[in-house]
Design a protein around this motif. Sequence first.
Motif, mmCIF file in Angstrom:
data_model
loop_
_atom_site.group_PDB
_atom_site.id
_atom_site.type_symbol
_atom_site.label_atom_id
_atom_site.label_comp_id
_atom_site.label_asym_id
_atom_site.label_seq_id
_atom_site.Cartn_x
_atom_site.Cartn_y
_atom_site.Cartn_z
ATOM 1 N N THR A 280 37.900 -19.135 -8.810
ATOM 2 C CA THR A 280 39.030 -19.416 -9.693
ATOM 3 C C THR A 280 39.766 -18.124 -10.013
ATOM 4 N N GLU A 281 41.013 -18.282 -10.392
ATOM 5 C CA GLU A 281 41.820 -17.133 -10.792
ATOM 6 C C GLU A 281 41.238 -16.544 -12.075
ATOM 7 N N PRO A 282 41.138 -15.243 -12.166
ATOM 8 C CA PRO A 282 40.608 -14.673 -13.410
ATOM 9 C C PRO A 282 41.576 -14.936 -14.559
ATOM 10 N N LEU A 283 41.024 -15.140 -15.741
ATOM 11 C CA LEU A 283 41.835 -15.531 -16.897
ATOM 12 C C LEU A 283 42.080 -14.380 -17.858
ATOM 13 N N THR A 284 41.319 -13.308 -17.666
ATOM 14 C CA THR A 284 41.468 -12.148 -18.543
ATOM 15 C C THR A 284 41.464 -10.883 -17.705
ATOM 16 N N CYS B 61 44.709 0.235 -17.362
ATOM 17 C CA CYS B 61 45.265 -0.630 -18.393
ATOM 18 C C CYS B 61 46.743 -0.344 -18.560
ATOM 19 N N LYS B 62 47.554 -1.273 -18.137
ATOM 20 C CA LYS B 62 49.004 -1.058 -18.188
ATOM 21 C C LYS B 62 49.650 -1.868 -19.298
ATOM 22 N N HIS B 63 48.827 -2.383 -20.171
ATOM 23 C CA HIS B 63 49.401 -3.275 -21.176
ATOM 24 C C HIS B 63 50.569 -2.646 -21.913
ATOM 25 N N VAL B 64 50.463 -1.362 -22.174
ATOM 26 C CA VAL B 64 51.491 -0.727 -22.990
ATOM 27 C C VAL B 64 52.706 -0.309 -22.176
ATOM 28 N N SER B 65 52.730 -0.679 -20.896
ATOM 29 C CA SER B 65 53.797 -0.154 -20.051
ATOM 30 C C SER B 65 55.171 -0.629 -20.483
ATOM 31 N N ARG B 66 55.224 -1.739 -21.218
ATOM 32 C CA ARG B 66 56.542 -2.205 -21.636
ATOM 33 C C ARG B 66 57.254 -1.219 -22.546
ATOM 34 N N ILE B 67 56.509 -0.291 -23.120
ATOM 35 C CA ILE B 67 57.220 0.656 -23.981
ATOM 36 C C ILE B 67 58.133 1.537 -23.151
ATOM 37 N N ARG B 68 57.916 1.554 -21.845
ATOM 38 C CA ARG B 68 58.840 2.317 -21.007
ATOM 39 C C ARG B 68 59.984 1.442 -20.520
ATOM 40 N N GLY B 69 60.062 0.231 -21.015
ATOM 41 C CA GLY B 69 61.184 -0.623 -20.665
ATOM 42 C C GLY B 69 60.995 -1.381 -19.368
ATOM 43 N N THR B 70 59.827 -1.279 -18.761
ATOM 44 C CA THR B 70 59.582 -2.027 -17.531
ATOM 45 C C THR B 70 58.568 -3.120 -17.805
ATOM 46 N N PRO B 71 58.651 -4.211 -17.059
ATOM 47 C CA PRO B 71 57.655 -5.268 -17.258
ATOM 48 C C PRO B 71 56.285 -4.782 -16.807
ATOM 49 N N PRO B 72 55.218 -5.316 -17.409
ATOM 50 C CA PRO B 72 53.874 -4.917 -17.010
ATOM 51 C C PRO B 72 53.662 -5.203 -15.529
ATOM 52 N N LYS B 73 53.116 -4.264 -14.801
ATOM 53 C CA LYS B 73 52.799 -4.511 -13.391
ATOM 54 C C LYS B 73 51.478 -5.252 -13.301
ATOM 55 N N ARG B 74 51.348 -6.065 -12.270
ATOM 56 C CA ARG B 74 50.151 -6.901 -12.137
ATOM 57 C C ARG B 74 49.139 -6.274 -11.196
ATOM 58 N N ASN B 75 48.988 -4.961 -11.276
ATOM 59 C CA ASN B 75 48.056 -4.316 -10.353
ATOM 60 C C ASN B 75 46.674 -4.096 -10.962
ATOM 61 N N PHE B 76 46.315 -4.951 -11.901
ATOM 62 C CA PHE B 76 44.979 -4.853 -12.496
ATOM 63 C C PHE B 76 43.920 -5.271 -11.494
ATOM 64 N N THR B 77 42.786 -4.639 -11.588
ATOM 65 C CA THR B 77 41.613 -5.207 -10.938
ATOM 66 C C THR B 77 40.979 -6.124 -11.968
ATOM 67 N N HIS B 78 40.971 -7.390 -11.701
ATOM 68 C CA HIS B 78 40.548 -8.345 -12.719
ATOM 69 C C HIS B 78 39.033 -8.436 -12.827
ATOM 70 N N THR B 79 38.617 -8.941 -13.949
ATOM 71 C CA THR B 79 37.209 -9.251 -14.156
ATOM 72 C C THR B 79 36.815 -10.387 -13.214
ATOM 73 N N HIS B 80 35.705 -10.234 -12.553
ATOM 74 C CA HIS B 80 35.219 -11.340 -11.727
ATOM 75 C C HIS B 80 33.847 -11.767 -12.208
ATOM 76 N N HIS B 81 33.650 -13.029 -12.338
ATOM 77 C CA HIS B 81 32.349 -13.551 -12.728
ATOM 78 C C HIS B 81 31.740 -14.234 -11.517
ATOM 79 N N SER B 82 30.458 -14.061 -11.346
ATOM 80 C CA SER B 82 29.798 -14.716 -10.214
ATOM 81 C C SER B 82 29.998 -16.222 -10.297
#
Lengths: 317, 317, 317
Positions: free
Chosen positions: C55-59, C29-50
């Motif tokens: 489709t692109e994951p929305l959350t 969870c990198k949501h809080v990474s902006r507190i270090r002054g950098t934009p959130p990185k998009r390296n999440f493993t997203h939720t996948h629904h069968s």
Amino acid sequence: MQRNVRAHVTLLMKVFAMSNSTRMSVAVCKHVSRIRGTPPKRNFTHTHHSSCTLTEPLTKTCQLDGVRKIIMTNQKTRNALSLQMMEDLISNITLNQDDPALRCIVLYGEGKVFSAGHNLKELTTNEGTEYHNQVFSTCTRLMLGIMQCPVPVVAVVEGLAAAAGCQLVATCDIAICTENSSFSTPGANFGIFCSTPGIAVCRAVPRKVAAQMLFTGLPLTAHEALQAGLISKIVTRENLDEEVQKVVDAICHKSRSVMELGKKFLYEQLEMDIITAYRDGQEIMVNNLSMVDCQEGIRSFIEKRQPVWTHGFEKCH
Amino acid sequence: MQRNVRAHVTLLMKVFAMSNSTRMSVAVCKHVSRIRGTPPKRNFTHTHHSSCTLTEPLTKTCQLDGVRKIIMTNQKTRNALSLQMMEDLISNITLNQDDPALRCIVLYGEGKVFSAGHNLKELTTNEGTEYHNQVFSTCTRLMLGIMQCPVPVVAVVEGLAAAAGCQLVATCDIAICTENSSFSTPGANFGIFCSTPGIAVCRAVPRKVAAQMLFTGLPLTAHEALQAGLISKIVTRENLDEEVQKVVDAICHKSRSVMELGKKFLYEQLEMDIITAYRDGQEIMVNNLSMVDCQEGIRSFIEKRQPVWTHGFEKCH
Amino acid sequence: MQRNVRAHVTLLMKVFAMSNSTRMSVAVCKHVSRIRGTPPKRNFTHTHHSSCTLTEPLTKTCQLDGVRKIIMTNQKTRNALSLQMMEDLISNITLNQDDPALRCIVLYGEGKVFSAGHNLKELTTNEGTEYHNQVFSTCTRLMLGIMQCPVPVVAVVEGLAAAAGCQLVATCDIAICTENSSFSTPGANFGIFCSTPGIAVCRAVPRKVAAQMLFTGLPLTAHEALQAGLISKIVTRENLDEEVQKVVDAICHKSRSVMELGKKFLYEQLEMDIITAYRDGQEIMVNNLSMVDCQEGIRSFIEKRQPVWTHGFEKCH
């Protein structure tokens, strides 16, 4: 100020979109004339009721661009909600209220008192129980009539709103007041507990605010009323017309039928448990979506243009 | 300050209008003595209950000029709402409450804590389920007893009101607090969710405020409590007595029977749908108008003089 | 700030207490990474629904130390509550929600818009009435699902929450927002009155605030939303993580089962008359007292130590 004057003159030069009515005369609405620094002139053509042709009219009314202004003008009784005043208000609110040209009602009180509530002189035993019953059933008709009115009703308060006058403000859909306004339910001072005003006030503000108002009779300032939720917005006297216009414009910009459907369900769902509210609400939403005006609204949004409303309840095929 | 001292001395010199009671002793109310810069003296004659003659009294009570002060004095338990404390409060509230001489009840907590809520020591399994049932049914009797009390009950909070102590504040008709006061429902910290305090708190404040209080246990400041509607008014410690007196005077200035009728209907209509509320409300208003005190109130208003109340329910003929 | 960075690094170094799930992948969870002054990185493993593997994951979702973060990540639709987004939220909220390891859910919206509400493109007649029914019944399931969720659900708003997005905020148990946030129900501008959002909003704020929002479509500022009770707390963007952590810590410090019991009764009693609420509430309190976690809580208080919870519903013997 100079700009306001010009805007006002432009407004007056527009052709009045008066609803066709045998009971409401064409009237030039001069309520805003004080922005030019002159006192309001009394050259209104007043509303006349067949039932009261011998009495002085208590309200004046005009309708322009979909907005009906109803002004209580009985300063000598501090706009007391006498039986006649309440009947006048009911007439002015219900008159042609299903006319698509009507989109919003704005209620004013002329002078320093928006309304001082019931006329105490009508509440003596001289009048008799039957008359008292009539006063309070008429009051209920007025209050429920505002809630059931198909268009939003906005109260504009400049001064004191007391007892049933405060109930009137609490009952309107939206209420805007100037900073010097105040709000009270002091009936118990005169031996009449504000039980019916309390019905509207308790549903508008936290119960401790209502209880303090009812048990002490002490007034809320405009800022206390805003904090409590009795008032939607406080403005300076100077900005009053501009702010009222913003609210009125926001209302008139929308489809009348969509607003009617929304207002009706709003007051219905407030009385429901949340499960029932959502069950009925889903149905309302799906019905709303089937309306021509709704699909026009969505298309206009997608196409980034202004919507063109029918203001009717026609369904898409 | 000098003026306050003089007013206070004058107050003490008045003859006490004590309600005639076998259970409540004549007491000199020194609660306000701190305004003279001295700590409150403990020379009260305390309330004694036959059921607790061996225990230290938990409250002191006095009645003067129609105002009954009930002071929780059990500082060592931070005015915990033990079973005995709740029974004491119920007794002190209900005692001779139909005496026309009683016009208002004001509830204080001595010390830095208005009340810390239930006494945790009474809630262990040592006490048993039957005892726990008794604690909570007594608590309900106390809360409903305040709402059903024929005269307004005002809470005066100087410090912390927690858990059932916060419920007590939320339940009183009016609540006044000093700026340093705070309000919390922290039961879940100790494994007891403040479910019954939540009943009163949720009916006093917006639900998100209540939910935050209940789920986090974090306190509201006095200003947050005012904003949320939990408190009717915040005052400085210096102005506290003066402000309480204003509220009490406003209440005592009115007819007791009119207030009783109004308070009863207030809490009834809060539970009704608005149509039923107005239907019943009309009837209440017409009944109110038929009371001798109401017609006296109206006449006094028209004749611009002070009303002379009977404080009774007599009807006009 | 330096301290925040260190705290954050420490946080990341902890072993993740992920709930065991076939549908929710381990996510950093990198949501809080902006507190270090950098934009959130998009390296999440997203939720996948069968049901939506194409489709692109929305959350995105992660769970750490009992706190599940659910982040709406569909910035290009301004986190529109499309049918798929609502299904994703429901899945993420209900997934293993009875796992004792889950103690709190926090809901975020990535980007400048928390959520813009329903996806208008799904509401055209092209989709058909059956689809519309599905959209609104799913919306109801989402809202009731939040209220019925056994752990508190906290909304964290940084930006606009509109229409059903505002409904989502109004429905969460607690809502925290940054100063630049705003809240509106502008559906009528597009021909769809916010009738179902109004159900949640009317139960969160005074009715005049709700009516003004619904009839004008004009937004509340963060401060107006706080004043109205729609929001529990406003914080600066800089202090947001710290304040959210305070609330989350306060929740996680408590027994899960006690919170579950309390939350369930909270929403039940809100729909009851006060007599019934107290009758049922007494029983809830006595049951609460019989729980092992409750007796541990009381003992820990008396013994002045931290409680050790089971987080279960076991009863004392």
